[in-house]
Design a protein around this motif. Sequence first.
Motif, mmCIF file in Angstrom:
data_model
loop_
_atom_site.group_PDB
_atom_site.id
_atom_site.type_symbol
_atom_site.label_atom_id
_atom_site.label_comp_id
_atom_site.label_asym_id
_atom_site.label_seq_id
_atom_site.Cartn_x
_atom_site.Cartn_y
_atom_site.Cartn_z
ATOM 1 N N THR A 1 0.840 -1.194 0.000
ATOM 2 C CA THR A 1 0.000 0.000 0.000
ATOM 3 C C THR A 1 0.878 1.248 0.000
ATOM 4 N N PHE A 2 0.643 2.117 -0.982
ATOM 5 C CA PHE A 2 1.455 3.311 -1.166
ATOM 6 C C PHE A 2 0.569 4.550 -1.079
ATOM 7 N N ALA A 3 0.953 5.470 -0.222
ATOM 8 C CA ALA A 3 0.180 6.697 -0.012
ATOM 9 C C ALA A 3 0.908 7.874 -0.642
ATOM 10 N N LEU A 4 0.346 8.416 -1.703
ATOM 11 C CA LEU A 4 0.879 9.634 -2.312
ATOM 12 C C LEU A 4 0.194 10.826 -1.666
ATOM 13 N N TRP A 5 0.979 11.785 -1.217
ATOM 14 C CA TRP A 5 0.440 12.942 -0.519
ATOM 15 C C TRP A 5 1.186 14.188 -0.972
ATOM 16 N N SER A 6 0.618 15.347 -0.689
ATOM 17 C CA SER A 6 1.256 16.599 -1.100
ATOM 18 C C SER A 6 1.173 17.642 -0.001
ATOM 19 N N ALA A 7 2.299 18.302 0.249
ATOM 20 C CA ALA A 7 2.313 19.405 1.199
ATOM 21 C C ALA A 7 1.526 20.596 0.669
ATOM 22 N N ARG A 8 1.233 20.633 -0.634
ATOM 23 C CA ARG A 8 0.497 21.729 -1.257
ATOM 24 C C ARG A 8 -0.991 21.416 -1.405
ATOM 25 N N ASP A 9 -1.420 20.304 -0.848
ATOM 26 C CA ASP A 9 -2.833 19.905 -0.933
ATOM 27 C C ASP A 9 -3.697 20.967 -0.260
ATOM 28 N N VAL B 1 4.450 14.272 -3.204
ATOM 29 C CA VAL B 1 4.281 14.689 -4.589
ATOM 30 C C VAL B 1 4.030 16.191 -4.615
ATOM 31 N N ASP B 2 4.659 16.896 -5.534
ATOM 32 C CA ASP B 2 4.508 18.348 -5.623
ATOM 33 C C ASP B 2 3.353 18.694 -6.557
ATOM 34 N N CYS B 3 2.135 18.646 -6.007
ATOM 35 C CA CYS B 3 0.962 18.970 -6.813
ATOM 36 C C CYS B 3 -0.158 19.436 -5.890
ATOM 37 N N ARG B 4 -1.213 19.968 -6.475
ATOM 38 C CA ARG B 4 -2.423 20.297 -5.733
ATOM 39 C C ARG B 4 -3.306 19.055 -5.628
ATOM 40 N N HIS B 5 -4.299 19.123 -4.748
ATOM 41 C CA HIS B 5 -5.194 17.975 -4.584
ATOM 42 C C HIS B 5 -5.894 17.630 -5.896
ATOM 43 N N ILE B 6 -6.417 18.631 -6.572
ATOM 44 C CA ILE B 6 -7.154 18.385 -7.804
ATOM 45 C C ILE B 6 -6.217 17.956 -8.929
ATOM 46 N N PHE C 1 -3.944 15.555 -8.670
ATOM 47 C CA PHE C 1 -3.404 14.214 -8.467
ATOM 48 C C PHE C 1 -3.626 13.277 -9.656
ATOM 49 N N THR C 2 -4.614 13.548 -10.494
ATOM 50 C CA THR C 2 -4.852 12.667 -11.644
ATOM 51 C C THR C 2 -4.409 13.290 -12.960
ATOM 52 N N SER C 3 -3.738 14.456 -12.901
ATOM 53 C CA SER C 3 -3.358 15.107 -14.159
ATOM 54 C C SER C 3 -2.018 15.828 -14.108
ATOM 55 N N ASP C 4 -1.575 16.279 -12.951
ATOM 56 C CA ASP C 4 -0.311 16.995 -12.857
ATOM 57 C C ASP C 4 0.848 16.048 -13.223
ATOM 58 N N PRO C 5 1.792 16.489 -14.047
ATOM 59 C CA PRO C 5 2.901 15.607 -14.434
ATOM 60 C C PRO C 5 3.653 15.013 -13.245
ATOM 61 N N ALA C 6 3.805 15.780 -12.165
ATOM 62 C CA ALA C 6 4.501 15.247 -10.990
ATOM 63 C C ALA C 6 3.750 14.055 -10.404
ATOM 64 N N ALA C 7 2.429 14.148 -10.351
ATOM 65 C CA ALA C 7 1.630 13.048 -9.817
ATOM 66 C C ALA C 7 1.601 11.867 -10.783
ATOM 67 N N LEU C 8 1.486 12.144 -12.066
ATOM 68 C CA LEU C 8 1.479 11.065 -13.050
ATOM 69 C C LEU C 8 2.783 10.267 -12.980
#
Length: 224
Positions: free
Chosen positions: A170-178, A199-204, A206-213
């Motif tokens: 189980t892997f939890a991806l999270w962002s300080a910028r959420d 991950v360096d992205c906003r909450h919204i 997570f399914t499209s930002d290159p960093a999250a991808l």
Amino acid sequence: MRAPSTRAMIAELSAPWAWARGRVAWRRLARAYPGDGRPVLVLPGFLADDRTTVTLRRMLGAAGYVPHGWGQGRNRGISQALLDRMLKRLEAVTRERPAAIVGWSLGGLYAREIAKRVPERVERVVTLGSPFSGDIRANHAWRMYERVTGHAVDQLPIAAVLAEKPPVPTFALWSARDGIVAPAASRGLAGEADAAIAVDCRHIGFTSDPAALRAVLEVLRRAV
């Protein structure tokens, strides 16, 4: 544990920029992180549907995975009926081999609970900004959730211990910028996930930002 600041929540309005960057980047990322033909079931967040995960699923397909949307329309919260339908959906996509489940926000809570019920069908779980740890109200969505579902966020209509780790990797991806979910809630404490990845992205995003991808592809390639 508190919900993100109002300033961070307002910054979520930059999400269209993340979507635009993701449209440009997903093909390049798919070539850089080839997959292995594994099925990947992608679950959307609260009040979202499969349209919100299109960029992520296109990238997964181009990388060599077999992506599947959840096929349940708009995610209107947790219910036993929806959980039962998701278990049938998972059964349909895992006839050949177990699937990875990638869940965004509320979708990640579903991913974790599904894996607890049928771990033999789940190869790994990846959560994207999902509030599985700590105070379930440490986010800016819980009031809307209660209005839509008619039940309190701490009185779910299914048997669930959200912070309990599923018996699969189980892997939890999270962002300080959420700006929606408290970062600590989606990062978790020791023992609540096998790994927490910043991950360096906003909450919204997570399914499209290159960093999250990129982070999703990297986690799917990790040995377990």
